[in-house]
Design an enzyme around this catalytic site. Sequence first.
Site, PDB file in Angstrom:
ATOM      1  N   TYR A 193     123.617  37.973 -17.449  1.00 45.25           N
ATOM      2  CA  TYR A 193     123.841  39.356 -18.187  1.00 45.25           C
ATOM      3  C   TYR A 193     124.360  40.083 -17.033  1.00 45.25           C
ATOM      4  O   TYR A 193     125.432  40.478 -16.351  1.00 45.25           O
ATOM      5  CB  TYR A 193     122.527  39.344 -18.889  1.00 45.25           C
ATOM      6  N   ASP A 194     123.877  39.529 -16.002  1.00 43.36           N
ATOM      7  CA  ASP A 194     123.173  40.477 -14.176  1.00 43.36           C
ATOM      8  C   ASP A 194     124.516  40.341 -13.851  1.00 43.36           C
ATOM      9  O   ASP A 194     125.714  41.156 -13.034  1.00 43.36           O
ATOM     10  CB  ASP A 194     121.885  39.302 -14.101  1.00 43.36           C
TER      11      ASP A 194
ATOM     12  N   LEU B 286     101.142  61.675 -38.577  1.00 40.74           N
ATOM     13  CA  LEU B 286     100.677  61.376 -40.237  1.00 40.74           C
ATOM     14  C   LEU B 286      98.969  61.951 -40.742  1.00 40.74           C
ATOM     15  O   LEU B 286      97.956  61.655 -39.771  1.00 40.74           O
ATOM     16  CB  LEU B 286     100.787  60.404 -40.393  1.00 40.74           C
TER      17      LEU B 286
ATOM     18  N   GLU C 269     105.769  49.295 -43.171  1.00 42.11           N
ATOM     19  CA  GLU C 269     106.018  49.050 -41.661  1.00 42.11           C
ATOM     20  C   GLU C 269     104.612  49.378 -40.608  1.00 42.11           C
ATOM     21  O   GLU C 269     104.054  50.245 -40.789  1.00 42.11           O
ATOM     22  CB  GLU C 269     107.279  50.496 -41.694  1.00 42.11           C
TER      23      GLU C 269
ATOM     24  N   LYS D  34     101.936  50.582 -37.968  1.00 43.21           N
ATOM     25  CA  LYS D  34     102.611  51.306 -37.249  1.00 43.21           C
ATOM     26  C   LYS D  34     101.998  51.467 -35.797  1.00 43.21           C
ATOM     27  O   LYS D  34     101.102  50.851 -35.145  1.00 43.21           O
ATOM     28  CB  LYS D  34     100.884  52.145 -37.832  1.00 43.21           C
TER      29      LYS D  34
ATOM     30  N   ASP E 159     101.950  51.464 -32.348  1.00 41.89           N
ATOM     31  CA  ASP E 159     100.757  52.027 -30.713  1.00 41.89           C
ATOM     32  C   ASP E 159     101.805  52.408 -29.848  1.00 41.89           C
ATOM     33  O   ASP E 159     101.447  51.934 -28.904  1.00 41.89           O
ATOM     34  CB  ASP E 159      99.498  51.446 -30.728  1.00 41.89           C
TER      35      ASP E 159
ATOM     36  N   ARG F 258     106.919  63.704 -28.104  1.00 47.89           N
ATOM     37  CA  ARG F 258     106.788  64.756 -29.259  1.00 47.89           C
ATOM     38  C   ARG F 258     105.530  66.165 -28.593  1.00 47.89           C
ATOM     39  O   ARG F 258     106.023  66.903 -29.443  1.00 47.89           O
ATOM     40  CB  ARG F 258     105.439  64.116 -30.266  1.00 47.89           C
TER      41      ARG F 258
ATOM     42  N   GLU G 152     109.353  55.226 -31.740  1.00 45.89           N
ATOM     43  CA  GLU G 152     107.740  55.208 -30.711  1.00 45.89           C
ATOM     44  C   GLU G 152     108.686  54.775 -29.749  1.00 45.89           C
ATOM     45  O   GLU G 152     108.948  53.334 -29.634  1.00 45.89           O
ATOM     46  CB  GLU G 152     106.879  54.385 -31.557  1.00 45.89           C
TER      47      GLU G 152
ATOM     48  N   TYR H 292     111.964  52.080 -30.553  1.00 41.37           N
ATOM     49  CA  TYR H 292     111.495  51.268 -31.649  1.00 41.37           C
ATOM     50  C   TYR H 292     111.916  52.676 -33.413  1.00 41.37           C
ATOM     51  O   TYR H 292     111.199  53.249 -33.133  1.00 41.37           O
ATOM     52  CB  TYR H 292     110.887  50.400 -32.802  1.00 41.37           C
TER      53      TYR H 292
ATOM     54  N   LYS I  59     105.214  55.366 -46.525  1.00 40.37           N
ATOM     55  CA  LYS I  59     106.472  56.157 -47.425  1.00 40.37           C
ATOM     56  C   LYS I  59     107.439  55.807 -48.717  1.00 40.37           C
ATOM     57  O   LYS I  59     107.248  55.258 -48.919  1.00 40.37           O
ATOM     58  CB  LYS I  59     107.846  56.447 -46.205  1.00 40.37           C
TER      59      LYS I  59
ATOM     60  N   LYS J 239      94.834  53.028 -41.717  1.00 43.59           N
ATOM     61  CA  LYS J 239      94.705  52.403 -40.219  1.00 43.59           C
ATOM     62  C   LYS J 239      93.755  51.104 -40.316  1.00 43.59           C
ATOM     63  O   LYS J 239      93.030  51.476 -41.402  1.00 43.59           O
ATOM     64  CB  LYS J 239      93.662  53.558 -39.751  1.00 43.59           C
TER      65      LYS J 239
ATOM     66  N   CYS K  57      75.822  41.930  -0.964  1.00 45.47           N
ATOM     67  CA  CYS K  57      77.656  41.487  -1.857  1.00 45.47           C
ATOM     68  C   CYS K  57      77.184  39.584  -1.774  1.00 45.47           C
ATOM     69  O   CYS K  57      75.718  39.157  -1.625  1.00 45.47           O
ATOM     70  CB  CYS K  57      78.156  41.101  -0.172  1.00 45.47           C
TER      71      CYS K  57
ATOM     72  N   CYS L  85      78.823  37.355   0.673  1.00 43.92           N
ATOM     73  CA  CYS L  85      79.063  36.456   2.042  1.00 43.92           C
ATOM     74  C   CYS L  85      77.314  37.287   2.204  1.00 43.92           C
ATOM     75  O   CYS L  85      76.862  37.447   2.859  1.00 43.92           O
ATOM     76  CB  CYS L  85      79.764  37.524   2.888  1.00 43.92           C
TER      77      CYS L  85
ATOM     78  N   CYS M  71      80.546  45.798   0.008  1.00 45.33           N
ATOM     79  CA  CYS M  71      80.214  45.110   0.716  1.00 45.33           C
ATOM     80  C   CYS M  71      80.409  45.632   2.571  1.00 45.33           C
ATOM     81  O   CYS M  71      81.657  45.420   2.816  1.00 45.33           O
ATOM     82  CB  CYS M  71      80.383  43.471   0.866  1.00 45.33           C
TER      83      CYS M  71
ATOM     84  N   CYS N 156      83.473  38.450   4.785  1.00 46.90           N
ATOM     85  CA  CYS N 156      83.537  38.141   3.457  1.00 46.90           C
ATOM     86  C   CYS N 156      84.645  37.244   2.427  1.00 46.90           C
ATOM     87  O   CYS N 156      85.397  37.877   2.609  1.00 46.90           O
ATOM     88  CB  CYS N 156      82.919  39.080   2.337  1.00 46.90           C
TER      89      CYS N 156
HETATM   90  O1  JCF Z   1     105.107  53.820 -36.087  1.00 42.59           O
HETATM   91  C1  JCF Z   1     104.924  54.245 -36.094  1.00 42.59           C
HETATM   92  N1  JCF Z   1     103.731  54.964 -34.914  1.00 42.59           N
HETATM   93  C2  JCF Z   1     104.959  56.260 -36.813  1.00 42.59           C
HETATM   94  C3  JCF Z   1     104.840  56.733 -36.268  1.00 42.59           C
HETATM   95  C4  JCF Z   1     106.564  55.305 -37.766  1.00 42.59           C
HETATM   96  C5  JCF Z   1     106.325  56.564 -38.441  1.00 42.59           C
HETATM   97  O2  JCF Z   1     106.970  55.714 -39.934  1.00 42.59           O
HETATM   98  C6  JCF Z   1     106.201  57.664 -38.749  1.00 42.59           C
HETATM   99  C7  JCF Z   1     105.671  57.909 -37.570  1.00 42.59           C
HETATM  100  C8  JCF Z   1     104.956  59.571 -37.777  1.00 42.59           C
HETATM  101  C9  JCF Z   1     105.877  60.439 -38.576  1.00 42.59           C
HETATM  102  N2  JCF Z   1     106.800  58.911 -39.225  1.00 42.59           N
HETATM  103  C10 JCF Z   1     106.285  60.143 -39.499  1.00 42.59           C
HETATM  104  C11 JCF Z   1     107.104  60.899 -40.261  1.00 42.59           C
END
Ligand code: JCF
Length: 670
Positions: A36-37, A83, A114, A116, A118, A137, A174, A224, A289, A313, A407, A410, A425, A431
């Site tokens: 690829y490189d 959300l 799906e 969520k 972070d 956002r 995200e 994603y 959803k 959550k 320390c 030492c 120290c 040390c």
């Molecule tokens: O993965 C997420 N953090 C995530 C955030 C996934 C979603 O489908 C979301 C969201 C924030 C708002 N959907 C909405 C409407």
Amino acid sequence: MTTDVKTQIHQLIHEIRLHDYNYHVLDAPTIGDSQYDQLLRQLIVLETNFPEYLEPNSPTQRVGAKPELGFEEVTHRVPMLSLGNVFDADEFQQFVARVEDRLNTVDTTVLTAEPKLDGLALSIRYEYGELVMAATRGDGQTGENVTQNVRTIRSIPLTLKDESFPNVLEVRGEVVMKKLEFAAMNKRLQDLSEKTFVNPRNAAAGSLRQLDPKIVATRPLSFYAYGLGEISEPLGNTHSDVMDVLKAFGIPVNPGLVKATPDQIGRVYRELLAKRDQLPYEIDGMVVKVDDLDTQEILGFVARAPRFATAWKFPAQEASTRLIAIDFQVGRTGAVTPVARLEPIFLGGVTVSSATLHNFDEVARLDVRVGDQVMVRRAGDVIPQIVRVMTEHRDRHRDPIQLPTECPVCLSPIERADGEAIIRCSGGLICQAQRLEHLKHFVSRRAMDIDGVGERLLEILIGIDWVKNPADLYRLSAEALEGLDRMGKKSAQNVVQAIHSSKDTSFARFLYALGIRDVGEATARNLAQTYNDINQLMDAPLEELMEVEDVGPVVASHIRSFFEVERNREVIADLIALGVGWSLSKPYSGPNCADLSGQTWVLTGTLTTMTRDEASDKLRSLGAKVAGSVSAKTTVLVAGPGAGGKLDKAEAMGVEIIDEVGLMELLGCR
Ligand code: JCF
């Protein structure tokens, strides 16, 4: 001939985009990294030689210029939603009941679930299939324009793959950093003595809001998609269809999306929770959803959150355990960090037996004592933290933690500067712990760049007292090294060769490598520019040091203190006697060489015959200052292909602009 080149460039771009898609979207690469490189390099060479065929969204054009003044504000045409939350099956059932009430249905609603992710939310706008804008956002209404940074994220296509995309397509998703990549990046940052991040989410957020796209390009970010913003025409009838369409456009979508009826969601949730630690990225719950988009519209919004979706959550990964002891770790500059040793507990998929306590203010704030029951929180792969001491469980007298007076390594006295949280120290390089960290810094890539000498070898060499200071490295022989555990003849020779090659360095690198407190790369460069001679610098009085750019009273006093230590002067003299050196006067000076003293140069775009660091070093050696941005002080801008904002600004300001060929002519004077 030239039409050939044009076709060749097109084919290469097409091929590279296909591999990007296979890798980032399908997760099924068909070629190796080096192949690829190679394709990318071929493209760079062609584009460099034929800049007239350079396309703005070519895969080589991911790194642009840094904004001069922070990020611009962007108003989202369609607000970015947050959300609502639910925390257990009951609350989830209430969410379903509210939905079904409004719709007058029971149990027939098709939902999607799906993970969520972070990370942090991002909106990416495509017009006619080309990426034109990306924004954070922010508060949901206005965010920051981070387009230049987002362009560096490899998994985000600069040009959409399919032909059937709408003219305007805003994709929401995200930005995350995968756990393994986060760990590797933090390790790299640590090796460079740079600031590390506490968790992948902070790392992703910090990286995306970093002002220099070149740095962002080195940060392993992924994206994603999970939804849409403004679109000029609909993409499908359901959320899950839309995700498939985005995927066909080459956009990576939130993996692990499933369709389910309300009564199946609980099982999906438990499965996801069980899988949590095996996932490559951190998730903090599951997003549910209503799949059908017309139904979503009927349900509408309350405040900023949609009624058609919720986040179920995960419980925080916390558990209580007992604090067995506090250890003290010693870093390069002698900073002593308290580390909590814990009775091992299983937390979020791993056994935790230690936690960071940051510094002694934190110890005091928590009022943590040996024997205490403590609440430990683990967020992903980061070092666990103590969030709270369960003083209510303190069943008998416990002594407060004492600041160590010596320390742990030492036994030198510990010092604490007024008003500082950090204790140190005072042993300096006596040390062993400081010695190791100091030597790790000395050999690191941006310092002396001795890549054959790693932490393990240093530990051994320090342990047997062969290396007490940096100069000792240059006294090692291959014969001696061969006798060490697991060191073959060839590796011993390689190590010695790597050490030998590092002797030819620059004054700035050398100064940085010395590891003077608060003297980072930029300060080292400023010092090197001001003082052409190390003896002059070593004897420079405080007031004079403070005249150097970016050097204030604190840094100046650190520099003075460092050079006042006789031992440091000896090591420096030793290093120089052993052959470590740099070109003091202008290496390029000669009858044909330009004298760039007093001039300020700026480099932008891609250089092909040398790295930007090399070009900067050479320009400096001719007397120029090299700055990061174009301003009224700029004398010349060197612009390679891919130059962006800096070039525009230089043109607008009437600054002289030369290309790489012009630069090479100038530097080739010797
Ligand atoms: O993965 C997420 N953090 C995530 C955030 C996934 C979603 O489908 C979301 C969201 C924030 C708002 N959907 C909405 C409407």
